[in-house]
Scaffold this motif. Structure first.
Motif, PDB file in Angstrom:
ATOM      1  N   ALA A 106      14.584  29.858 109.212  1.00  0.00           N
ATOM      2  CA  ALA A 106      15.201  30.749 110.212  1.00  0.00           C
ATOM      3  C   ALA A 106      16.420  31.465 109.623  1.00  0.00           C
ATOM      4  CB  ALA A 106      15.608  29.948 111.442  1.00  0.00           C
ATOM      5  N   LEU A 107      17.161  30.778 108.750  1.00  0.00           N
ATOM      6  CA  LEU A 107      18.341  31.401 108.129  1.00  0.00           C
ATOM      7  C   LEU A 107      17.909  32.562 107.241  1.00  0.00           C
ATOM      8  CD1 LEU A 107      20.352  28.173 107.193  1.00  0.00           C
ATOM      9  CD2 LEU A 107      20.975  29.852 108.942  1.00  0.00           C
ATOM     10  N   LYS A 108      16.802  32.354 106.527  1.00  0.00           N
ATOM     11  CA  LYS A 108      16.281  33.396 105.641  1.00  0.00           C
ATOM     12  C   LYS A 108      15.879  34.624 106.465  1.00  0.00           C
ATOM     13  CE  LYS A 108      12.873  34.108 102.070  1.00  0.00           C
ATOM     14  NZ  LYS A 108      11.472  33.817 101.841  1.00  0.00           N
ATOM     15  N   ALA A 109      15.160  34.351 107.563  1.00  0.00           N
ATOM     16  CA  ALA A 109      14.726  35.462 108.434  1.00  0.00           C
ATOM     17  C   ALA A 109      15.927  36.219 108.985  1.00  0.00           C
ATOM     18  CB  ALA A 109      13.874  34.919 109.571  1.00  0.00           C
ATOM     19  N   ALA A 110      17.027  35.494 109.183  1.00  0.00           N
ATOM     20  CA  ALA A 110      18.219  36.126 109.750  1.00  0.00           C
ATOM     21  C   ALA A 110      19.061  36.828 108.680  1.00  0.00           C
ATOM     22  CB  ALA A 110      19.064  35.078 110.475  1.00  0.00           C
ATOM     23  N   GLY A 111      18.640  36.725 107.424  1.00  0.00           N
ATOM     24  CA  GLY A 111      19.337  37.422 106.349  1.00  0.00           C
ATOM     25  C   GLY A 111      20.613  36.730 105.881  1.00  0.00           C
ATOM     26  N   VAL A 112      20.700  35.426 106.130  1.00  0.00           N
ATOM     27  CA  VAL A 112      21.889  34.669 105.673  1.00  0.00           C
ATOM     28  C   VAL A 112      21.800  34.489 104.158  1.00  0.00           C
ATOM     29  CG1 VAL A 112      23.078  32.422 105.857  1.00  0.00           C
ATOM     30  CG2 VAL A 112      22.063  33.484 107.902  1.00  0.00           C
ATOM     31  N   LYS A 113      22.992  34.584 103.477  1.00  0.00           N
ATOM     32  CA  LYS A 113      23.015  34.424 102.009  1.00  0.00           C
ATOM     33  C   LYS A 113      22.544  33.017 101.636  1.00  0.00           C
ATOM     34  CE  LYS A 113      27.211  35.515 101.022  1.00  0.00           C
ATOM     35  NZ  LYS A 113      28.496  35.532 100.593  1.00  0.00           N
ATOM     36  N   ARG A 114      21.709  32.911 100.596  1.00  0.00           N
ATOM     37  CA  ARG A 114      21.167  31.604 100.226  1.00  0.00           C
ATOM     38  C   ARG A 114      22.275  30.597  99.908  1.00  0.00           C
ATOM     39  NH1 ARG A 114      16.234  29.515  99.384  1.00  0.00           N
ATOM     40  NH2 ARG A 114      15.214  31.446  99.971  1.00  0.00           N
ATOM     41  N   SER A 115      23.376  31.087  99.319  1.00  0.00           N
ATOM     42  CA  SER A 115      24.465  30.168  98.958  1.00  0.00           C
ATOM     43  C   SER A 115      25.124  29.557 100.212  1.00  0.00           C
ATOM     44  CB  SER A 115      25.511  30.890  98.112  1.00  0.00           C
ATOM     45  OG  SER A 115      25.957  32.043  98.806  1.00  0.00           O
ATOM     46  N   ASP A 116      24.923  30.229 101.339  1.00  0.00           N
ATOM     47  CA  ASP A 116      25.517  29.700 102.582  1.00  0.00           C
ATOM     48  C   ASP A 116      24.587  28.717 103.295  1.00  0.00           C
ATOM     49  OD1 ASP A 116      27.779  31.196 102.249  1.00  0.00           O
ATOM     50  OD2 ASP A 116      27.128  32.850 103.542  1.00  0.00           O
ATOM     51  N   PHE A 117      23.354  28.606 102.800  1.00  0.00           N
ATOM     52  CA  PHE A 117      22.379  27.752 103.503  1.00  0.00           C
ATOM     53  C   PHE A 117      22.890  26.323 103.722  1.00  0.00           C
ATOM     54  CE2 PHE A 117      17.912  29.881 102.988  1.00  0.00           C
ATOM     55  CZ  PHE A 117      18.439  31.072 103.485  1.00  0.00           C
ATOM     56  N   PRO A 118      23.357  25.611 102.640  1.00  0.00           N
ATOM     57  CA  PRO A 118      23.728  24.197 102.847  1.00  0.00           C
ATOM     58  C   PRO A 118      24.772  23.995 103.947  1.00  0.00           C
ATOM     59  CG  PRO A 118      23.630  24.702 100.518  1.00  0.00           C
ATOM     60  CD  PRO A 118      23.502  26.009 101.234  1.00  0.00           C
ATOM     61  N   SER A 119      25.806  24.841 103.957  1.00  0.00           N
ATOM     62  CA  SER A 119      26.853  24.643 104.963  1.00  0.00           C
ATOM     63  C   SER A 119      26.338  24.985 106.373  1.00  0.00           C
ATOM     64  CB  SER A 119      28.095  25.465 104.619  1.00  0.00           C
ATOM     65  OG  SER A 119      27.769  26.831 104.639  1.00  0.00           O
ATOM     66  N   ARG A 120      25.536  26.035 106.457  1.00  0.00           N
ATOM     67  CA  ARG A 120      25.001  26.413 107.783  1.00  0.00           C
ATOM     68  C   ARG A 120      24.026  25.355 108.305  1.00  0.00           C
ATOM     69  NH1 ARG A 120      26.093  28.464 111.828  1.00  0.00           N
ATOM     70  NH2 ARG A 120      24.342  29.811 112.371  1.00  0.00           N
ATOM     71  N   ILE A 121      23.206  24.813 107.384  1.00  0.00           N
ATOM     72  CA  ILE A 121      22.246  23.782 107.814  1.00  0.00           C
ATOM     73  C   ILE A 121      23.017  22.568 108.331  1.00  0.00           C
ATOM     74  CG2 ILE A 121      20.499  22.125 106.980  1.00  0.00           C
ATOM     75  CD1 ILE A 121      19.463  24.404 105.142  1.00  0.00           C
ATOM     76  N   LYS A 122      24.080  22.192 107.587  1.00  0.00           N
ATOM     77  CA  LYS A 122      24.888  21.035 107.997  1.00  0.00           C
ATOM     78  C   LYS A 122      25.479  21.281 109.393  1.00  0.00           C
ATOM     79  CE  LYS A 122      28.085  17.834 105.937  1.00  0.00           C
ATOM     80  NZ  LYS A 122      29.496  17.818 105.831  1.00  0.00           N
ATOM     81  N   GLU A 123      25.998  22.477 109.571  1.00  0.00           N
ATOM     82  CA  GLU A 123      26.615  22.844 110.846  1.00  0.00           C
ATOM     83  C   GLU A 123      25.592  22.775 112.000  1.00  0.00           C
ATOM     84  OE1 GLU A 123      29.447  26.220 109.832  1.00  0.00           O
ATOM     85  OE2 GLU A 123      28.193  27.063 111.425  1.00  0.00           O
ATOM     86  N   LEU A 124      24.425  23.373 111.766  1.00  0.00           N
ATOM     87  CA  LEU A 124      23.402  23.439 112.822  1.00  0.00           C
ATOM     88  C   LEU A 124      22.836  22.052 113.132  1.00  0.00           C
ATOM     89  CD1 LEU A 124      21.736  26.762 111.649  1.00  0.00           C
ATOM     90  CD2 LEU A 124      22.718  26.385 113.921  1.00  0.00           C
ATOM     91  N   VAL A 125      22.628  21.246 112.093  1.00  0.00           N
ATOM     92  CA  VAL A 125      22.120  19.882 112.288  1.00  0.00           C
ATOM     93  C   VAL A 125      23.116  19.094 113.150  1.00  0.00           C
ATOM     94  CG1 VAL A 125      21.781  17.686 111.069  1.00  0.00           C
ATOM     95  CG2 VAL A 125      20.602  19.734 110.275  1.00  0.00           C
ATOM     96  N   ALA A 126      24.416  19.266 112.869  1.00  0.00           N
ATOM     97  CA  ALA A 126      25.442  18.557 113.645  1.00  0.00           C
ATOM     98  C   ALA A 126      25.469  19.077 115.090  1.00  0.00           C
ATOM     99  CB  ALA A 126      26.810  18.741 112.987  1.00  0.00           C
ATOM    100  N   LEU A 127      25.323  20.370 115.233  1.00  0.00           N
ATOM    101  CA  LEU A 127      25.384  20.999 116.558  1.00  0.00           C
ATOM    102  C   LEU A 127      24.317  20.430 117.499  1.00  0.00           C
ATOM    103  CD1 LEU A 127      27.061  23.285 117.869  1.00  0.00           C
ATOM    104  CD2 LEU A 127      25.286  24.884 117.175  1.00  0.00           C
ATOM    105  N   VAL A 128      23.137  20.142 116.945  1.00  0.00           N
ATOM    106  CA  VAL A 128      22.052  19.645 117.807  1.00  0.00           C
ATOM    107  C   VAL A 128      21.883  18.120 117.718  1.00  0.00           C
ATOM    108  CG1 VAL A 128      20.814  21.838 117.730  1.00  0.00           C
ATOM    109  CG2 VAL A 128      20.236  20.058 116.068  1.00  0.00           C
TER     110      VAL A 128
END
Ligand SMILES: Nc1ncnc2c1ncn2[C@@H]1O[C@H](COP(=O)(O)OP(=O)(O)OP(=O)(O)O)[C@@H](O)[C@H]1O
Length: 337
Positions: A106-128
């Motif tokens: 989903a991050l890729k589809a949204a055009g998020v920079k690949r280098s930001d993936f780990p931090s965003r995944i961590k954030e989203l996993v915690a959020l839910v």
């Protein structure tokens, strides 16, 4: 804000027109949890799909944040869609990818920079609330956990609106409550507008601020959730509310109970019992309680009593007028002399 103005949607099947939506006018405010309830075929999904442009109206206009969707180019519509997350009854996860990779998709589809993936995944996993499950595959998750992944994916692009298409219909009651709590929390923490379609009034009762009741392609009633329960006006709404409160009397009881059978509602501080005992004293009548229930909707007490009143006609009628004045909502269900 989402606005539907004069919306009609007509499909054609086997050369026969089907009106999925008929002259729908509705405004959903930013930051609301808005429920759309109706039986199968009422037009809920069609209405929801108009918001992200998956369907276009036959007539009328849909505006999202003041923008008329029909004015948008394909590219702009795609961009807008990224700001509108969606979750589904059957989760729609990629079975061959683990939790992190499902979110990464989903991050890729949204055009998020690949280098930001780990931090965003961590954030989203915690959020839910899925910490510790990052490497699990969908087949290794419970239904509730799968829906949490669905929500994490839907939030990948920091949307301002989340559309929920029967998001808890495949879950057991306890898990349903947990997912609804999560949605409520996301609404409060992120200011996320949540629009959910359901055929379960309990879902509406748990989290919706306002609700639209649909039947045969029409919006037959719109109100805040408390009013929907305490003063339903349309028959379809009344039926939902009665089912939720389980206050329909069996036919046999109705047939065999003498006197006037009335249904009275009480809210907040004014209890039905104390008003009834006052009526018994004042008007010298007899009261039998046939059914009673107190529920809480958005933390406000709401009760329903079904009682039969017997005694001299004049006394019963005076008691009825007095009860109506006291409680405002009273309905004579049966009147057997
Ligand atoms: N693509 C389509 N082609 C033809 N008819 C359609 C199409 N999509 C929906 N309909 C019809 O429009 C009506 C409303 O359907 P819709 O899916 O919006 O209802 P719903 O309230 O979401 O029902 P459910 O809870 O079963 O999903 C139904 O009669 C349905 O058969």
């Amino acid at each position: 804000m989402i606005e539907f103005k004069g919306i009609t949607k007509r499909f054609v099947r086997d050369r026969t027109p089907i009106f999925a939506l008929r002259d729908v006018n509705l405004t959903i405010q930013q930051g609301e949890i808005f429920g759309i309830i109706g039986e199968s075929g009422a037009g809920k999904s069609t209405l929801l799909r108009l918001i992200n442009g998956l369907e276009t109206p036959t007539q009328g206009t849909v505006k999202v944040s003041g923008i008329k969707l029909s004015d948008l180019s394909k590219g702009s519509l795609r961009e807008l869609r990224l700001k509108i997350g969606m979750i589904f009854q059957h989760f729609q996860l990629i079975q061959s990818r683990n939790v992190s990779d499902n979110i990464a998709f989903a991050l890729k589809a949204a055009g998020v920079k690949r280098s930001d993936f780990p931090s965003r995944i961590k954030e989203l996993v915690a959020l839910v609330g899925l910490e510790g499950f990052e490497t699990n595959f969908p087949s290794q998750l419970s239904g509730g956990q799968k829906q949490r992944v669905g929500i994490a994916r839907a939030l990948a692009n920091n949307p301002s609106v989340l559309l929920c298409d029967e998001a808890t219909s495949a879950l057991d009651p306890v898990t349903t409550l947990q997912i609804l709590e999560l949605l409520k929390d996301l609404n409060e923490r992120l200011g996320l507008t949540i629009i959910l379609i359901t055929h379960e009034i309990d879902v509406v009762k748990q989290i919706c601020h306002r609700v639209a009741v649909m039947a045969h392609g029409e919006v037959v009633e719109v109100a805040n959730t408390y009013d929907i329960f305490s003063q339903p006006t349309h028959d379809v709404t009344k039926h939902y509310v009665d089912t939720a409160l389980q206050i329909e009397l069996p036919e046999r009881i109705l047939r065999t109970t003498p006197g006037k059978i009335i249904r009275l509602q009480f809210t907040g501080e004014k209890t039905g019992e104390s008003t009834l005992s006052e009526a018994i004293k004042q008007f010298d009548i007899s009261v039998s309680i046939l059914h009673g229930k107190v529920d809480y909707i958005q933390n406000v007490a709401f009760g329903v009593l079904i009682v039969s009143l017997t005694g001299p006609t004049l006394h019963v009628n005076r008691a009825l007028t007095w009860l109506e004045e006291q409680l405002h909502t009273l309905e004579v269900i049966q009147d057997v002399a």
